[in-house]
Design a protein around this motif. Structure first.
Motif, PDB file in Angstrom:
ATOM      1  N   GLY A 151      -4.520  -8.482   7.872  1.00  0.00           N
ATOM      2  CA  GLY A 151      -4.107  -6.948   8.228  1.00  0.00           C
ATOM      3  C   GLY A 151      -4.070  -6.854   9.600  1.00  0.00           C
ATOM      4  O   GLY A 151      -3.314  -5.928  10.219  1.00  0.00           O
ATOM      5  N   ASP A 173       3.416  -4.137   9.394  1.00  0.00           N
ATOM      6  CA  ASP A 173       3.040  -3.806   8.291  1.00  0.00           C
ATOM      7  C   ASP A 173       3.910  -2.544   7.913  1.00  0.00           C
ATOM      8  O   ASP A 173       3.998  -2.143   6.621  1.00  0.00           O
ATOM      9  N   THR A 230      -9.105  -2.918  -1.016  1.00  0.00           N
ATOM     10  CA  THR A 230      -8.442  -1.851  -1.706  1.00  0.00           C
ATOM     11  C   THR A 230      -9.133  -0.505  -1.845  1.00  0.00           C
ATOM     12  O   THR A 230      -8.624   0.499  -2.281  1.00  0.00           O
ATOM     13  N   GLN A 254       1.252   5.564  -0.106  1.00  0.00           N
ATOM     14  CA  GLN A 254       0.300   6.869   0.242  1.00  0.00           C
ATOM     15  C   GLN A 254       1.122   7.886   0.264  1.00  0.00           C
ATOM     16  O   GLN A 254       2.389   7.758   0.851  1.00  0.00           O
ATOM     17  N   TYR A 310       5.586   3.454   1.853  1.00  0.00           N
ATOM     18  CA  TYR A 310       5.053   1.871   1.782  1.00  0.00           C
ATOM     19  C   TYR A 310       4.814   1.404   2.945  1.00  0.00           C
ATOM     20  O   TYR A 310       5.413   1.413   3.831  1.00  0.00           O
ATOM     21  N   ARG A 341      -0.198  -3.961   2.828  1.00  0.00           N
ATOM     22  CA  ARG A 341      -1.476  -3.660   2.667  1.00  0.00           C
ATOM     23  C   ARG A 341      -2.390  -4.616   3.741  1.00  0.00           C
ATOM     24  O   ARG A 341      -2.374  -5.483   3.869  1.00  0.00           O
ATOM     25  N   THR A 342      -2.900  -3.619   4.736  1.00  0.00           N
ATOM     26  CA  THR A 342      -3.546  -4.406   5.614  1.00  0.00           C
ATOM     27  C   THR A 342      -5.429  -4.029   5.689  1.00  0.00           C
ATOM     28  O   THR A 342      -6.002  -4.270   6.277  1.00  0.00           O
ATOM     29  N   PHE A 344       0.799  -1.104   0.041  1.00  0.00           N
ATOM     30  CA  PHE A 344      -0.082   0.032  -0.107  1.00  0.00           C
ATOM     31  C   PHE A 344       0.862   1.217   0.002  1.00  0.00           C
ATOM     32  O   PHE A 344       1.767   1.376   0.728  1.00  0.00           O
TER      33      PHE A 344
END
Length: 465
Positions: free
Chosen positions: A362, A371, A330, A310, A323, A326-327, A308
């Motif tokens: 996650g 994560d 989508t 952001q 980075y 991904r928990t 993931f």
């Protein structure tokens, strides 16, 4: 003349410290080996001469040779211990480098203890005698104070602590100051020609102490003091803002007073960057099987990418991509708007205990903070550090209060004080911000090391959300 006298005295005291270290080495070796060692062999003679030169240098470097008029003995103890630890460390390195195994490290530890004890004890006795002499009027310095009512506290301190060795010859001040202090010191009119006084009377120092400093008055006094070789000192409420992060910087030959409430130790910050790179590279190498295992688990339990990314806000507002594994589902960002009413975090940040967007794997990754592992790549890229305030999203930053923006003055990190707090899930947004500012104000490599160890403990505790 005063500086030359001070230099001679301080050099003499540094030689005295070196001789004490020499004697301490003999005492320590006699305690350990049971014999006098100076003339026993060539290596011992060389070691004594090295101690003599090394302690002369360390005494000056750690300012252990200076005579403090008003500083407490704790400062002296800190300087002596610092010089001793550095000196013993250098000697231990020499013993190891030149294979002087018959000397060994243990005798050097004896030497460090004896040396620190002798130096501190003798200095305390010496300084106690000096302060006693000052209280009786010997070795005192005559001072002239130029001030207003804000100088009352300083005047009272000088009168109270006679061991400082200062004698007030007069105070140039206004009527308000005369009403407050006229009974205990001589108050001179505001229009007194200070230059004439220091020219005609025995004045060692002029101390300017006014709440609203006037630059033209300061320059006049400073010029007169420089011409006559008188020490000029200045006190101001402005100096309460100055910390150990204040220094004089030069643009070519132009001096500029630099004040910063963020870390400015260039060398230590570079060391931090090197450590970040080495630790990140090592972590990625060692945990590569874990990376692969988590990636497989994410792919097997939910649809979507493994990572993931952001956009986050870094040091001083720089944007970068962060980075993480991904928990969430989508479309988590689209679902966030519908969940804002259930936000359990005050302020602009969003946090929810039972967030329906979080996947099964996650939830485990968040509890153990696994994560965050891909952020070691952010550290390698130079956008983040191992330890530092967590990088916020741009939307949060836009809602920051002015004082909260200072948390962006250091490179963001994977972990910080908030992450290792026992009650981190219940910390208010404002307390979170204050924790980050506490980290910035007290930053050191030691603090980073402690936070890394506590972060590892927190990961095993698995109480994250």
């Amino acid at each position: 003349m005063l500086k030359e006298k001070e230099r001679v005295v301080y050099n003499f005291l540094a030689v005295f410290d070196a001789l004490i270290a020499w004697i301490a080495l003999d005492i320590a070796f006699y305690i350990y080996f049971g014999q006098y060692t100076f003339l026993s062999n060539k290596d011992s003679i060389i070691l004594h001469l090295v101690v003599l030169g090394l302690w002369f240098f360390l005494s000056k470097a750690f300012r252990a040779n200076e005579i403090y008029r008003s500083r407490p003995y704790s400062i002296l103890l800190f300087n002596v211990i610092g010089a001793t630890l550095m000196g013993v460390g250098v000697l231990a390195l020499a013993v190891f480098t030149f294979n002087l195994h018959y000397i060994g490290i243990t005798p050097l530890m004896y030497f460090g203890g004896v040396c620190a004890f002798m130096l501190f004890s003798l200095k305390v006795i010496f300084f106690t005698y000096i302060k006693s002499a000052r209280r009786r009027g010997y070795n005192s310095r005559n001072i002239l104070i130029v001030g207003d009512v804000s100088a009352v506290t300083f005047i009272n301190q000088v009168l109270k602590y006679k061991e400082w060795g200062y004698r007030i010859i007069g105070v140039v001040g206004d009527e308000e100051l005369k009403e407050r202090m006229g009974d205990v010191v001589t108050i001179l009119p505001e229009d007194t020609d200070v230059g004439k006084i220091i020219e005609n009377k025995t004045i060692d120092e002029v101390i300017y102490c006014q709440e609203k400093a006037r630059m033209e008055d300061i320059m006049t006094l400073l010029t007169s003091c420089n011409e006559l070789g008188v020490v000029f000192r200045m006190s101001s409420p402005f100096f309460n803002m100055l910390t150990n992060k204040t220094h004089l910087h030069y643009f070519d030959t132009t001096p500029v007073l630099t004040i910063s409430n963020t870390p400015m130790d260039y060398l230590m910050l570079k060391v931090k960057s090197v450590i970040d790179f080495l630790v990140s590279f090592t972590a990625i190498t060692i945990f590569s099987p874990v990376f692969i295992g988590i990636a497989i688990a994410i792919k097997m339990t939910s649809k979507g990418p493994i990572f993931f990314k952001q956009k986050r806000v870094g040091m001083r507002g720089r944007k970068f991509w962060v980075y993480k594994f991904r928990t969430m589902v989508t479309n988590a960002e689209e679902l966030k708007a519908a969940l804002m009413e259930q936000n359990e975090m005050d302020g602009p940040a969003f946090k929810m205990a039972r967030d329906p967007r979080i996947t099964g794997i996650g939830n485990f990754l968040r509890k153990t903070s696994l994560d965050e592992l891909p952020q070691f790549f952010n550290v390698l890229l130079g956008d983040m550090s191992i330890v530092g305030p967590r990088p916020p999203v741009p939307a949060e930053v836009r809602e920051y209060e002015r004082w909260q923006l200072r948390r962006l003055s250091m490179k963001p990190g994977i972990t910080c004080i908030w992450q290792i707090s026992p009650n981190r899930n219940d910390v208010s947004f404002e307390d979170w911000m204050r924790m980050d500012l506490e980290y910035i104000d007290n930053w050191s490599l030691r603090l980073d090391f402690v936070l890394i160890l506590k972060t590892i403990r927190t990961m095993f505790r698995a109480d994250g959300k």
